[in-house]
Design a protein around this motif. Sequence first.
Motif, PDB file in Angstrom:
ATOM      1  N   GLY A  94       0.825  -1.214   0.000  1.00 32.00           N
ATOM      2  CA  GLY A  94       0.000   0.000   0.000  1.00 32.00           C
ATOM      3  C   GLY A  94       0.855   1.258   0.000  1.00 32.00           C
ATOM      4  O   GLY A  94       0.565   2.222  -0.713  1.00 32.00           O
ATOM      5  N   ILE A  95       1.920   1.247   0.789  1.00 30.13           N
ATOM      6  CA  ILE A  95       2.842   2.387   0.827  1.00 30.13           C
ATOM      7  C   ILE A  95       3.459   2.608  -0.546  1.00 30.13           C
ATOM      8  O   ILE A  95       3.448   3.719  -1.086  1.00 30.13           O
ATOM      9  CB  ILE A  95       3.953   2.163   1.881  1.00 30.13           C
ATOM     10  CG1 ILE A  95       3.378   2.223   3.294  1.00 30.13           C
ATOM     11  CG2 ILE A  95       5.088   3.176   1.709  1.00 30.13           C
ATOM     12  CD1 ILE A  95       4.365   1.838   4.386  1.00 30.13           C
ATOM     13  N   LEU A  96       4.005   1.547  -1.119  1.00 24.03           N
ATOM     14  CA  LEU A  96       4.700   1.675  -2.399  1.00 24.03           C
ATOM     15  C   LEU A  96       3.755   2.073  -3.530  1.00 24.03           C
ATOM     16  O   LEU A  96       4.116   2.878  -4.389  1.00 24.03           O
ATOM     17  CB  LEU A  96       5.443   0.374  -2.717  1.00 24.03           C
ATOM     18  CG  LEU A  96       6.549   0.008  -1.719  1.00 24.03           C
ATOM     19  CD1 LEU A  96       7.139  -1.355  -2.055  1.00 24.03           C
ATOM     20  CD2 LEU A  96       7.634   1.080  -1.665  1.00 24.03           C
ATOM     21  N   ASP A  97       2.548   1.542  -3.526  1.00 22.43           N
ATOM     22  CA  ASP A  97       1.578   1.922  -4.560  1.00 22.43           C
ATOM     23  C   ASP A  97       1.123   3.374  -4.400  1.00 22.43           C
ATOM     24  O   ASP A  97       0.922   4.076  -5.395  1.00 22.43           O
ATOM     25  CB  ASP A  97       0.365   0.981  -4.540  1.00 22.43           C
ATOM     26  CG  ASP A  97       0.664  -0.364  -5.172  1.00 22.43           C
ATOM     27  OD1 ASP A  97       1.771  -0.551  -5.746  1.00 22.43           O
ATOM     28  OD2 ASP A  97      -0.205  -1.250  -5.097  1.00 22.43           O
ATOM     29  N   ALA A  98       0.970   3.823  -3.166  1.00 25.41           N
ATOM     30  CA  ALA A  98       0.590   5.227  -2.931  1.00 25.41           C
ATOM     31  C   ALA A  98       1.675   6.168  -3.446  1.00 25.41           C
ATOM     32  O   ALA A  98       1.383   7.168  -4.115  1.00 25.41           O
ATOM     33  CB  ALA A  98       0.322   5.473  -1.444  1.00 25.41           C
ATOM     34  N   VAL A  99       2.928   5.843  -3.166  1.00 23.10           N
ATOM     35  CA  VAL A  99       4.039   6.673  -3.642  1.00 23.10           C
ATOM     36  C   VAL A  99       4.103   6.642  -5.168  1.00 23.10           C
ATOM     37  O   VAL A  99       4.272   7.683  -5.821  1.00 23.10           O
ATOM     38  CB  VAL A  99       5.387   6.224  -3.020  1.00 23.10           C
ATOM     39  CG1 VAL A  99       6.557   6.917  -3.698  1.00 23.10           C
ATOM     40  CG2 VAL A  99       5.400   6.498  -1.520  1.00 23.10           C
ATOM     41  N   ALA A 100       3.949   5.463  -5.754  1.00 24.21           N
ATOM     42  CA  ALA A 100       4.010   5.343  -7.215  1.00 24.21           C
ATOM     43  C   ALA A 100       2.911   6.188  -7.870  1.00 24.21           C
ATOM     44  O   ALA A 100       3.158   6.873  -8.880  1.00 24.21           O
ATOM     45  CB  ALA A 100       3.882   3.878  -7.629  1.00 24.21           C
ATOM     46  N   TRP A 101       1.711   6.181  -7.307  1.00 28.95           N
ATOM     47  CA  TRP A 101       0.632   7.002  -7.860  1.00 28.95           C
ATOM     48  C   TRP A 101       0.936   8.485  -7.683  1.00 28.95           C
ATOM     49  O   TRP A 101       0.777   9.288  -8.614  1.00 28.95           O
ATOM     50  CB  TRP A 101      -0.705   6.636  -7.201  1.00 28.95           C
ATOM     51  CG  TRP A 101      -1.852   7.453  -7.693  1.00 28.95           C
ATOM     52  CD1 TRP A 101      -2.348   7.503  -8.957  1.00 28.95           C
ATOM     53  CD2 TRP A 101      -2.646   8.368  -6.925  1.00 28.95           C
ATOM     54  NE1 TRP A 101      -3.423   8.377  -9.026  1.00 28.95           N
ATOM     55  CE2 TRP A 101      -3.619   8.918  -7.795  1.00 28.95           C
ATOM     56  CE3 TRP A 101      -2.636   8.752  -5.587  1.00 28.95           C
ATOM     57  CZ2 TRP A 101      -4.565   9.843  -7.355  1.00 28.95           C
ATOM     58  CZ3 TRP A 101      -3.584   9.670  -5.159  1.00 28.95           C
ATOM     59  CH2 TRP A 101      -4.530  10.207  -6.035  1.00 28.95           C
ATOM     60  N   ALA A 102       1.399   8.864  -6.504  1.00 33.23           N
ATOM     61  CA  ALA A 102       1.695  10.277  -6.230  1.00 33.23           C
ATOM     62  C   ALA A 102       2.793  10.808  -7.146  1.00 33.23           C
ATOM     63  O   ALA A 102       2.791  11.980  -7.512  1.00 33.23           O
ATOM     64  CB  ALA A 102       2.103  10.449  -4.767  1.00 33.23           C
ATOM     65  N   ARG A 107      -0.984   5.251 -13.116  1.00 32.66           N
ATOM     66  CA  ARG A 107      -2.054   6.198 -13.427  1.00 32.66           C
ATOM     67  C   ARG A 107      -3.238   6.063 -12.480  1.00 32.66           C
ATOM     68  O   ARG A 107      -3.866   7.054 -12.122  1.00 32.66           O
ATOM     69  CB  ARG A 107      -2.499   5.945 -14.888  1.00 32.66           C
ATOM     70  CG  ARG A 107      -3.420   6.973 -15.425  1.00 32.66           C
ATOM     71  CD  ARG A 107      -2.676   8.232 -15.835  1.00 32.66           C
ATOM     72  NE  ARG A 107      -3.644   9.174 -16.382  1.00 32.66           N
ATOM     73  CZ  ARG A 107      -3.739  10.424 -15.991  1.00 32.66           C
ATOM     74  NH1 ARG A 107      -2.918  10.915 -15.120  1.00 32.66           N
ATOM     75  NH2 ARG A 107      -4.653  11.206 -16.505  1.00 32.66           N
ATOM     76  N   GLU A 108      -3.569   4.844 -12.076  1.00 33.66           N
ATOM     77  CA  GLU A 108      -4.759   4.601 -11.257  1.00 33.66           C
ATOM     78  C   GLU A 108      -4.449   4.796  -9.773  1.00 33.66           C
ATOM     79  O   GLU A 108      -3.465   4.275  -9.266  1.00 33.66           O
ATOM     80  CB  GLU A 108      -5.275   3.170 -11.449  1.00 33.66           C
ATOM     81  CG  GLU A 108      -5.670   2.824 -12.852  1.00 33.66           C
ATOM     82  CD  GLU A 108      -4.477   2.431 -13.719  1.00 33.66           C
ATOM     83  OE1 GLU A 108      -3.434   2.015 -13.163  1.00 33.66           O
ATOM     84  OE2 GLU A 108      -4.571   2.569 -14.945  1.00 33.66           O
ATOM     85  N   PRO A 116      -5.840  10.962 -11.947  1.00 35.91           N
ATOM     86  CA  PRO A 116      -5.722  12.392 -11.630  1.00 35.91           C
ATOM     87  C   PRO A 116      -6.070  13.237 -12.848  1.00 35.91           C
ATOM     88  O   PRO A 116      -5.985  12.772 -13.986  1.00 35.91           O
ATOM     89  CB  PRO A 116      -4.244  12.552 -11.244  1.00 35.91           C
ATOM     90  CG  PRO A 116      -3.547  11.396 -11.865  1.00 35.91           C
ATOM     91  CD  PRO A 116      -4.551  10.284 -11.970  1.00 35.91           C
ATOM     92  N   ARG A 117      -6.465  14.474 -12.611  1.00 34.15           N
ATOM     93  CA  ARG A 117      -6.819  15.378 -13.714  1.00 34.15           C
ATOM     94  C   ARG A 117      -5.605  15.721 -14.567  1.00 34.15           C
ATOM     95  O   ARG A 117      -5.716  15.904 -15.765  1.00 34.15           O
ATOM     96  CB  ARG A 117      -7.434  16.662 -13.168  1.00 34.15           C
ATOM     97  CG  ARG A 117      -8.843  16.454 -12.703  1.00 34.15           C
ATOM     98  CD  ARG A 117      -9.495  17.793 -12.339  1.00 34.15           C
ATOM     99  NE  ARG A 117     -10.340  17.541 -11.195  1.00 34.15           N
ATOM    100  CZ  ARG A 117     -10.183  18.079 -10.002  1.00 34.15           C
ATOM    101  NH1 ARG A 117      -9.233  18.942  -9.783  1.00 34.15           N
ATOM    102  NH2 ARG A 117     -10.994  17.780  -9.016  1.00 34.15           N
ATOM    103  N   ALA A 118      -4.458  15.840 -13.935  1.00 33.14           N
ATOM    104  CA  ALA A 118      -3.215  16.147 -14.649  1.00 33.14           C
ATOM    105  C   ALA A 118      -2.325  14.895 -14.625  1.00 33.14           C
ATOM    106  O   ALA A 118      -2.750  13.825 -14.186  1.00 33.14           O
ATOM    107  CB  ALA A 118      -2.515  17.328 -13.968  1.00 33.14           C
ATOM    108  N   ARG A 119      -1.104  15.046 -15.066  1.00 30.79           N
ATOM    109  CA  ARG A 119      -0.183  13.904 -15.065  1.00 30.79           C
ATOM    110  C   ARG A 119       0.074  13.401 -13.651  1.00 30.79           C
ATOM    111  O   ARG A 119       0.145  12.205 -13.409  1.00 30.79           O
ATOM    112  CB  ARG A 119       1.139  14.300 -15.734  1.00 30.79           C
ATOM    113  CG  ARG A 119       2.082  13.127 -15.959  1.00 30.79           C
ATOM    114  CD  ARG A 119       3.363  13.548 -16.634  1.00 30.79           C
ATOM    115  NE  ARG A 119       4.308  14.216 -15.772  1.00 30.79           N
ATOM    116  CZ  ARG A 119       5.048  13.630 -14.846  1.00 30.79           C
ATOM    117  NH1 ARG A 119       4.942  12.347 -14.629  1.00 30.79           N
ATOM    118  NH2 ARG A 119       5.893  14.321 -14.115  1.00 30.79           N
ATOM    119  N   LEU A 120       0.196  14.328 -12.718  1.00 26.88           N
ATOM    120  CA  LEU A 120       0.414  13.981 -11.309  1.00 26.88           C
ATOM    121  C   LEU A 120      -0.808  14.385 -10.494  1.00 26.88           C
ATOM    122  O   LEU A 120      -1.407  15.420 -10.762  1.00 26.88           O
ATOM    123  CB  LEU A 120       1.635  14.727 -10.760  1.00 26.88           C
ATOM    124  CG  LEU A 120       2.976  14.410 -11.407  1.00 26.88           C
ATOM    125  CD1 LEU A 120       4.050  15.346 -10.876  1.00 26.88           C
ATOM    126  CD2 LEU A 120       3.364  12.968 -11.171  1.00 26.88           C
TER     127      LEU A 120
END
Length: 171
Positions: A94-102, A107-108, A116-120
């Motif tokens: 969960g930590i690693l996926d949250a960082v990867a998304w942020a 993308r998801e 997200p509305r923008a790239r990040l």
Amino acid sequence: MTEGKPLHLLTPAELRARYGTAPPPRPLTPQETEDLRRRLNADGDLALTPDEHRAYYQLGVVRYAQDVDALVARVSAEALDTAPASPARSYAAGILDAVAWARGERREAPVTGAHPRARLPSTGEMQREAADAAEVLEGRARSGHPRGYISGVECTLLWLVCSGNAHPWTS
């Protein structure tokens, strides 16, 4: 309109004089933005000006890149030592996926699958995803992920935007 009197519309100057107005929003300078980031990293519980408040929701990841890198390295190294079925491994995922998304590496969003509305994702989008994770943890929403994973996502996203001072990975 009153009988016999023409309607008098107030001018913008008359409206301001009568009701007052807030100054128009202005973007922060790069130096003001960096100062805001520094203050948030030092003490996430700050009183923000309206301009800082608007800027905060657009910052994205507020934590410094080296702190996020250190978190990823530590979680990756320590989570590999746990059994595959371990709750700690699920929490670490969960930590690693949250960082990867942020960071825009996926993308998801980890809990909702939203894009997200923008790239990040913005700070506001990360806070919304953390709130959605909290709803799952409180039993008010469903997810196909294990509870530990959802908890890792929530804690990490709040830490990344300096809304939660608790470091997501402690040994």
